[in-house]
Design a protein around this motif. Structure first.
Motif, PDB file in Angstrom:
ATOM      1  N   LYS B 117       0.841  -1.182   0.000  1.00 33.32           N
ATOM      2  CA  LYS B 117       0.000   0.000   0.000  1.00 33.32           C
ATOM      3  C   LYS B 117       0.879   1.236   0.000  1.00 33.32           C
ATOM      4  O   LYS B 117       1.986   1.229   0.518  1.00 33.32           O
ATOM      5  CB  LYS B 117      -0.868   0.012   1.262  1.00 33.32           C
ATOM      6  N   ALA B 118       0.385   2.267  -0.595  1.00 33.55           N
ATOM      7  CA  ALA B 118       1.143   3.504  -0.623  1.00 33.55           C
ATOM      8  C   ALA B 118       1.315   4.006   0.796  1.00 33.55           C
ATOM      9  O   ALA B 118       0.369   4.012   1.585  1.00 33.55           O
ATOM     10  CB  ALA B 118       0.427   4.526  -1.476  1.00 33.55           C
ATOM     11  N   ASP B 119       2.509   4.426   1.117  1.00 30.52           N
ATOM     12  CA  ASP B 119       2.837   4.921   2.433  1.00 30.52           C
ATOM     13  C   ASP B 119       2.164   6.265   2.668  1.00 30.52           C
ATOM     14  O   ASP B 119       1.730   6.600   3.749  1.00 30.52           O
ATOM     15  CB  ASP B 119       4.356   5.108   2.475  1.00 30.52           C
ATOM     16  N   SER B 120       2.128   7.017   1.620  1.00 31.18           N
ATOM     17  CA  SER B 120       1.607   8.366   1.740  1.00 31.18           C
ATOM     18  C   SER B 120       1.042   8.727   0.374  1.00 31.18           C
ATOM     19  O   SER B 120       1.217   8.004  -0.587  1.00 31.18           O
ATOM     20  CB  SER B 120       2.746   9.329   2.074  1.00 31.18           C
ATOM     21  N   SER B 124       1.643   7.593  -4.524  1.00 31.81           N
ATOM     22  CA  SER B 124       0.803   7.528  -5.720  1.00 31.81           C
ATOM     23  C   SER B 124       1.099   8.697  -6.640  1.00 31.81           C
ATOM     24  O   SER B 124       1.005   8.571  -7.855  1.00 31.81           O
ATOM     25  CB  SER B 124      -0.681   7.461  -5.384  1.00 31.81           C
ATOM     26  N   ARG B 125       1.495   9.824  -6.065  1.00 34.77           N
ATOM     27  CA  ARG B 125       1.854  10.947  -6.945  1.00 34.77           C
ATOM     28  C   ARG B 125       3.020  10.568  -7.846  1.00 34.77           C
ATOM     29  O   ARG B 125       2.989  10.815  -9.046  1.00 34.77           O
ATOM     30  CB  ARG B 125       2.227  12.164  -6.097  1.00 34.77           C
ATOM     31  N   TRP B 126       4.020   9.964  -7.240  1.00 31.09           N
ATOM     32  CA  TRP B 126       5.181   9.557  -8.036  1.00 31.09           C
ATOM     33  C   TRP B 126       4.769   8.537  -9.103  1.00 31.09           C
ATOM     34  O   TRP B 126       5.256   8.550 -10.220  1.00 31.09           O
ATOM     35  CB  TRP B 126       6.268   8.949  -7.143  1.00 31.09           C
ATOM     36  N   LEU B 127       3.856   7.679  -8.709  1.00 29.28           N
ATOM     37  CA  LEU B 127       3.432   6.641  -9.652  1.00 29.28           C
ATOM     38  C   LEU B 127       2.715   7.267 -10.846  1.00 29.28           C
ATOM     39  O   LEU B 127       2.973   6.918 -12.005  1.00 29.28           O
ATOM     40  CB  LEU B 127       2.519   5.645  -8.933  1.00 29.28           C
ATOM     41  N   TYR B 128       1.835   8.216 -10.550  1.00 29.22           N
ATOM     42  CA  TYR B 128       1.159   8.901 -11.666  1.00 29.22           C
ATOM     43  C   TYR B 128       2.162   9.685 -12.510  1.00 29.22           C
ATOM     44  O   TYR B 128       2.029   9.782 -13.730  1.00 29.22           O
ATOM     45  CB  TYR B 128       0.057   9.825 -11.137  1.00 29.22           C
ATOM     46  N   ALA B 129       3.175  10.223 -11.843  1.00 28.90           N
ATOM     47  CA  ALA B 129       4.216  10.941 -12.593  1.00 28.90           C
ATOM     48  C   ALA B 129       4.910   9.987 -13.557  1.00 28.90           C
ATOM     49  O   ALA B 129       5.125  10.298 -14.737  1.00 28.90           O
ATOM     50  CB  ALA B 129       5.222  11.559 -11.629  1.00 28.90           C
ATOM     51  N   GLY B 181       1.153  -2.174 -17.670  1.00 24.92           N
ATOM     52  CA  GLY B 181       1.610  -2.739 -16.407  1.00 24.92           C
ATOM     53  C   GLY B 181       1.507  -1.731 -15.272  1.00 24.92           C
ATOM     54  O   GLY B 181       1.070  -2.052 -14.163  1.00 24.92           O
ATOM     55  N   LEU B 182       1.876  -0.470 -15.562  1.00 27.90           N
ATOM     56  CA  LEU B 182       1.804   0.560 -14.519  1.00 27.90           C
ATOM     57  C   LEU B 182       0.353   0.787 -14.097  1.00 27.90           C
ATOM     58  O   LEU B 182       0.059   0.942 -12.904  1.00 27.90           O
ATOM     59  CB  LEU B 182       2.396   1.874 -15.024  1.00 27.90           C
ATOM     60  N   LEU B 183      -0.549   0.800 -15.061  1.00 27.13           N
ATOM     61  CA  LEU B 183      -1.968   0.967 -14.725  1.00 27.13           C
ATOM     62  C   LEU B 183      -2.437  -0.151 -13.807  1.00 27.13           C
ATOM     63  O   LEU B 183      -3.194   0.062 -12.859  1.00 27.13           O
ATOM     64  CB  LEU B 183      -2.818   0.975 -16.002  1.00 27.13           C
ATOM     65  N   ARG B 184      -1.941  -1.359 -14.101  1.00 27.55           N
ATOM     66  CA  ARG B 184      -2.324  -2.494 -13.288  1.00 27.55           C
ATOM     67  C   ARG B 184      -1.803  -2.321 -11.859  1.00 27.55           C
ATOM     68  O   ARG B 184      -2.505  -2.603 -10.891  1.00 27.55           O
ATOM     69  CB  ARG B 184      -1.739  -3.761 -13.921  1.00 27.55           C
ATOM     70  N   VAL B 185      -0.575  -1.821 -11.747  1.00 24.44           N
ATOM     71  CA  VAL B 185      -0.018  -1.579 -10.424  1.00 24.44           C
ATOM     72  C   VAL B 185      -0.871  -0.563  -9.673  1.00 24.44           C
ATOM     73  O   VAL B 185      -1.188  -0.735  -8.491  1.00 24.44           O
ATOM     74  CB  VAL B 185       1.441  -1.078 -10.547  1.00 24.44           C
ATOM     75  N   ILE B 186      -1.277   0.503 -10.382  1.00 22.79           N
ATOM     76  CA  ILE B 186      -2.091   1.531  -9.734  1.00 22.79           C
ATOM     77  C   ILE B 186      -3.392   0.925  -9.216  1.00 22.79           C
ATOM     78  O   ILE B 186      -3.799   1.144  -8.076  1.00 22.79           O
ATOM     79  CB  ILE B 186      -2.402   2.676 -10.734  1.00 22.79           C
ATOM     80  N   ARG B 187      -4.016   0.095 -10.061  1.00 27.26           N
ATOM     81  CA  ARG B 187      -5.296  -0.492  -9.662  1.00 27.26           C
ATOM     82  C   ARG B 187      -5.100  -1.400  -8.449  1.00 27.26           C
ATOM     83  O   ARG B 187      -5.836  -1.353  -7.481  1.00 27.26           O
ATOM     84  CB  ARG B 187      -5.879  -1.284 -10.822  1.00 27.26           C
ATOM     85  N   ARG B 195       1.275  -7.147  -5.051  1.00 25.39           N
ATOM     86  CA  ARG B 195       2.344  -7.927  -4.440  1.00 25.39           C
ATOM     87  C   ARG B 195       3.674  -7.280  -4.756  1.00 25.39           C
ATOM     88  O   ARG B 195       3.838  -6.660  -5.800  1.00 25.39           O
ATOM     89  CB  ARG B 195       2.358  -9.343  -5.004  1.00 25.39           C
ATOM     90  N   LYS B 196       4.604  -7.509  -3.874  1.00 27.74           N
ATOM     91  CA  LYS B 196       5.929  -6.948  -4.115  1.00 27.74           C
ATOM     92  C   LYS B 196       6.506  -7.477  -5.419  1.00 27.74           C
ATOM     93  O   LYS B 196       7.100  -6.746  -6.195  1.00 27.74           O
ATOM     94  CB  LYS B 196       6.857  -7.292  -2.962  1.00 27.74           C
ATOM     95  N   SER B 197       6.285  -8.760  -5.673  1.00 24.97           N
ATOM     96  CA  SER B 197       6.871  -9.331  -6.890  1.00 24.97           C
ATOM     97  C   SER B 197       6.292  -8.666  -8.133  1.00 24.97           C
ATOM     98  O   SER B 197       6.999  -8.458  -9.120  1.00 24.97           O
ATOM     99  CB  SER B 197       6.623 -10.833  -6.924  1.00 24.97           C
ATOM    100  N   THR B 198       5.012  -8.306  -8.087  1.00 23.94           N
ATOM    101  CA  THR B 198       4.404  -7.648  -9.239  1.00 23.94           C
ATOM    102  C   THR B 198       5.016  -6.275  -9.448  1.00 23.94           C
ATOM    103  O   THR B 198       5.377  -5.892 -10.568  1.00 23.94           O
ATOM    104  CB  THR B 198       2.885  -7.494  -9.025  1.00 23.94           C
ATOM    105  N   LEU B 199       5.138  -5.535  -8.338  1.00 25.17           N
ATOM    106  CA  LEU B 199       5.720  -4.199  -8.445  1.00 25.17           C
ATOM    107  C   LEU B 199       7.151  -4.281  -8.961  1.00 25.17           C
ATOM    108  O   LEU B 199       7.559  -3.537  -9.858  1.00 25.17           O
ATOM    109  CB  LEU B 199       5.685  -3.521  -7.073  1.00 25.17           C
ATOM    110  N   ASP B 200       7.916  -5.218  -8.391  1.00 19.16           N
ATOM    111  CA  ASP B 200       9.307  -5.374  -8.827  1.00 19.16           C
ATOM    112  C   ASP B 200       9.377  -5.705 -10.312  1.00 19.16           C
ATOM    113  O   ASP B 200      10.152  -5.119 -11.057  1.00 19.16           O
ATOM    114  CB  ASP B 200       9.988  -6.493  -8.035  1.00 19.16           C
ATOM    115  N   ALA B 201       8.546  -6.667 -10.722  1.00 21.66           N
ATOM    116  CA  ALA B 201       8.592  -7.090 -12.115  1.00 21.66           C
ATOM    117  C   ALA B 201       8.278  -5.907 -13.025  1.00 21.66           C
ATOM    118  O   ALA B 201       8.953  -5.680 -14.033  1.00 21.66           O
ATOM    119  CB  ALA B 201       7.612  -8.232 -12.347  1.00 21.66           C
TER     120      ALA B 201
END
Ligand code: HEM
Ligand code: CU
Lengths: 594, 224
Positions: B117-120, B124-129, B181-187, B195-201
């Motif tokens: 989960k996003a810490d803060s 998510s801001r960085w992710l959207y960036a 893939g990034l959209l999937r991470v956001i969702r 999962r960490k593995s998904t984010l890492d991948a």
């Protein structure tokens, strides 16, 4: 930690609707059966096309009733035109190589049994797996659609050599839209196989259950794993090649057509393309592809043999290493298809060496089979007969490889029936026998019923004798100078060969008809066969320890199995008889390597 | 041959991807039953192996294109010089910035009940960036194509332009896949099932796109 499987990576709930269960299924077992069905449809079509070709080769001006239905203008008066012959030939080969020999031994059986043999509930990426099948299915439809568009399918051969493949319509019937559909189909096919390979590799590396070390995998699982590694690299190269080929057609680029190419008296509007470029890209894929077709068969046959010999292979590990060596070497030898292409003769020498080296692991594999069979009390059944047949075909076809591997001899034999005999025995028939061995062996697990053994044996003997009757004379034809891909034998020196062609045609019709016995057996056993027990062959590997037959949706019920042994604990004394299953904690072995 | 029956090992629960593998809380998993030296640890989640498999096959694809380029260059005398549009260098920086933003996301994320989960809000801001910059890169590539077209250089004009369009387009398609893939991470981050593995991948894939792009840029700059 709780003992539910809910958080498991490959896990998904059992579907309830018909569509999710049988059509867009995520279950690797259903996907495996879908692949098998596709391969079955494809092989029947491919065989039918080969009959048409054989009839024409034996009796050149024969009218084949109804032939005109397959083509717009390829069969005036139901007599095959030379162009239509080539179109049938190209489709026969493409269907067989891609949609039968790649899908059945690898994608069909591998999908069904790899996850079970490693002790997993499914593959790790079930959605990719489903896509893999449907993408392949679409590729097949695209290929078949070329029968119905404009002037029919391409006539360029399964190797699609440039420039013919890249000039378009002017090259002949099917060289316009037909080639584009062909290349599109193959590019789509590549995507499907890449997705499949991804799942196979991760299944083998990551989904093994507790106790299932790599060395405890059955040889069939090794075959699929090694093949998936080859597939991953080979199809990733064929796809770009197809993209470039399509662009030469639709975008007017000049990747493959040289400047000043004149085709049918017309100067082609291309500049500077390289015809050899296509051959390099194609064979970089093409040679590994022939091993993609055969290595799963090697695995299946080894698995069937171990079970029926009731003893381990002379060396399980050496067999695995040899199959691995085949995979690695298969990337270094592709130039042996290009000895007479006009490439630098030094390259011929360079490619000839690894080609001779690759016969070493092939020979080792064969010697291990033979040495293990020596003195074994082999149980004779349809599966083990086809396994023996596989070995026989592999040797008979492999021997001719030694000759072809030497550029000086290949100059004579290249593009003759000798090569056609070589690869039909070593790849075509051998791989088909691997598929048959697998089918007779695993059918009971897949459908819960036994196949009819008598019909199976009839099928074997007809196929065995028939295949030799068809393909052995090919070598003779080649030596006599009979060029491949000719639709008729007009030159004087080929006249004496025509009776032999007639004989081959009759043998082909007979052998093909014998395959209908198999199809009949398949369908009748599916509904009326004797009910199968969970482990009818007294085998050890995990697919035989599922709680039900066929296995439940998640393969093993509530808990995954734990593995204690090698898959080859045969010829031992145990509470169950002469074997110990991989899941049995019983210790019973003189040769437990792990 | 003597037949000894061994105590069956305790059947443990199944692999639980949120807990086991070299992630935020690996360790504590040494459930090796009695006589099974083969089983040391639970296996990693498939995404962390799968990503390398994917990258290997992408590498092969571009290796094939590269060798095609080299063979084609040597096969005829119609090879012309082509000046790369300057915007490509800007695009390179944009793609790098996107990777950087994704790294910043990765540092601002914590584990919540098996998911990430996003810490803060920051994360998510960085992710959207990262997502926006990735999109911007594709737009930038499109502009580069438009500039070439304006110079009269089309796909089929000469072999150089052919390779330019093919290589950049295939790369752009892969970048679009990465954006998916990034959209999937956001969702997944939204509903704590990431999962960490998904984010890492996803991150490895995304950084790989940078590396691949730099490689292509150097190749095109040297060869065209
Ligand atoms: C014993 C090791 C082998 C050697 C040394 C060998 C060698 C060769 C050579 C040199 C050629 C080129 C002949 C020519 O076109 O002039 C060839 C063709 C071929 N080989 Fe083999 N081969 C071997 C095993 C295999 C195996 C195991 C397979 C398949 C499973 C196979 C499938 C093929 C195919 C499909 C072709 C022809 C492709 C075509 O032109 O359409 N070979 N082989
Ligand atoms: Cu070859």
């Amino acid at each position: 930690m709780h003992d539910t499987a809910h958080a498991h990576a490959g896990q998904h709930a059992a579907p309830t609707s018909f569509i999710r269960k049988h059509v867009f299924s995520l279950d690797h077992k259903v996907i495996g059966k879908q692949y098998y069905g596709l391969a079955l449809a494809a092989v029947l079509i491919g065989m039918f096309l080969s009959w048409l070709m054989r009839l024409h080769l034996g009796w050149t001006n024969l009218a084949i009733p109804g032939l005109h239905l397959l083509t717009k203008n390829g069969a005036p008066g139901d007599v095959m035109t030379p162009e239509f012959y080539l179109q049938l030939m190209t489709m026969h080969a493409t269907i067989m190589v891609f949609f039968v020999l790649t899908t059945a031994p690898f994608a069909a059986f591998g999908n069904y049994f790899l996850p079970i043999q490693v002790g997993a509930e499914d593959m790790p990426f079930p959605h990719f797996n489903m896509m893999s099948f449907w993408v392949t299915f679409v590729a097949f439809l695209v290929l078949m659609s070329s029968f119905f568009v404009s002037d029919g399918p391409t006539l360029g051969g399964w190797t699609q050599y440039a420039p013919l493949s890249a000039v378009g319509q002017v090259g002949g019937p099917g060289e316009g839209a037909g080639v584009v559909l062909w290349a599109l189909s193959i590019a789509i096919f590549c995507v499907g196989q890449l997705l499949g390979s991804l799942n196979f590799i991760t299944t083998t590396l990551d989904m093994r259950t507790r106790g299932m070390s790599l060395w405890r995998l059955p040889l069939s699982a090794w075959g699929w794993f090694i093949t998936s590694v080859m597939g991953l690299t080979a199809f990733a190269v064929l796809m770009p090649a197809c993209i470039l080929l399509i662009l030469d057609h639709v975008a007017g680029t000049s990747f493959f057509v040289p400047a000043n190419t004149v085709m049918n008296d017309q100067m082609q509007p291309h500049s500077g393309g390289s015809t050899l470029l296509w051959q390099h890209l194609f064979w970089f894929f093409g040679h590994p592809e022939v091993y993609i077709a055969i290595v799963p068969g090697m695995g299946i046959v080894s698995h069937v043999l171990v079970t029926n010999m009731r003893k381990p292979m002379l060396s399980h590990r050496v067999l695995v290493y040899a199959m691995g060596a085949l995979a690695v070497l298969s990337y270094m030898v592709y130039g042996h298809h290009m000895f007479v292409s006009g490439m630098n003769p030094v390259s011929s020498l360079v490619f000839s060496f690894p080609t001779l080296v690759i016969t070493i692991p092939s020979t080792i594999v064969v010697l291990i089979w033979m040495g293990s069979l020596y003195g074994a009390k082999l149980r004779i059944n349809s599966a083990s007969l086809f396994a023996l047949g596989f070995i026989s075909m592999f040797i008979a076809g492999g021997v001719s490889g030694f000759f072809l591997a030497q550029p000086s001899i290949d100059i004579m034999l290249h593009a003759t029936y000798f090569v056609v005999g070589h690869f039909h025995l070593v790849m075509g028939v051998a791989a088909m026998f691997g598929i048959f061995a697998g089918t007779y062996f695993w059918f009971p697990k897949m459908y819960g019923r036994m196949m009819n053994e008598t019909l199976g044996k009839i099928h074997f003997w007809c196929s065995f004798v028939g295949a030799y009757a068809i393909f052995m004379p090919f070598h003779y034809l080649g030596l006599a100078g009979n060029v491949r891909r000719y639709q008729a034998f007009a030159p004087e020196y080929m006249q004496p060969l025509i009776p032999l062609h007639k004989f081959i045609t009759i043998a082909a019709l007979f052998t093909g008809a014998a395959q209908l016995v198999f199809v009949y057996n398949l369908f009748v056993s599916r509904y009326k066969g004797e009910p199968a027990s969970d482990n009818p062959w007294q085998a050890t590997s995990l697919e035989w320890s599922t709680p039900t037959t066929p296995p439940p949706h998640n393969n093993f019920g509530d808990t995954l199995p734990v593995v204690y042994h090698d898959p080859f604990q045969y010829g031992v004394e145990s509470s169950t008889g002469d074997y110990v299953m991989q899941t049995s904690p019983e210790k019973a072995s003189a040769h437990d390597e792990s | 041959m003597a037949t000894t029956v061994h105590e069956p090992p305790k059947i443990e629960g199944q692999r639980d991807p949120s807990q086991s593998h070299g992630g935020f809380n690996s360790g504590g998993q040494d459930l090796v039953p009695g006589n099974l030296p083969a089983v040391k640890r639970y296996s990693p989640p498939p995404a962390s192996t799968g990503i390398w498999v994917v990258l290997a096959s992408i590498t092969m694809t571009f290796a094939a294109f590269t060798s095609a380029l080299i063979v084609r260059q040597g096969s005829a005398l119609d090879w012309r010089h082509l000046t790369l549009p300057n915007i490509l260098y800007v695009n390179t920086l944009v793609l790098f910035a996107s990777s950087f933003a994704l790294e910043m996301t990765r540092r601002r994320i914590r584990v919540v009940a098996g998911g990430l989960k996003a810490d803060s809000v920051d994360a998510s801001r960085w992710l959207y960036a990262a997502l926006t910059l990735g999109l911007l890169f594709v737009v930038g590539q499109y502009i580069a194509w438009a500039q070439l077209r304006a110079q009269g250089l089309y796909l089929a004009t000469n072999p150089n332009s052919s390779f330019f369009y093919v290589l950049t387009a295939v790369h752009a398609l892969h970048v679009l896949g990465g954006l998916g893939g990034l959209l999937r991470v956001i969702r997944k981050m939204g509903n704590s099932t990431l999962r960490k593995s998904t984010l890492d991948a996803t991150a490895y894939y995304w950084h790989f796109m940078d590396g691949l792009w730099v490689y292509l840029l150097v190749l095109l700059w040297m060869k065209l």
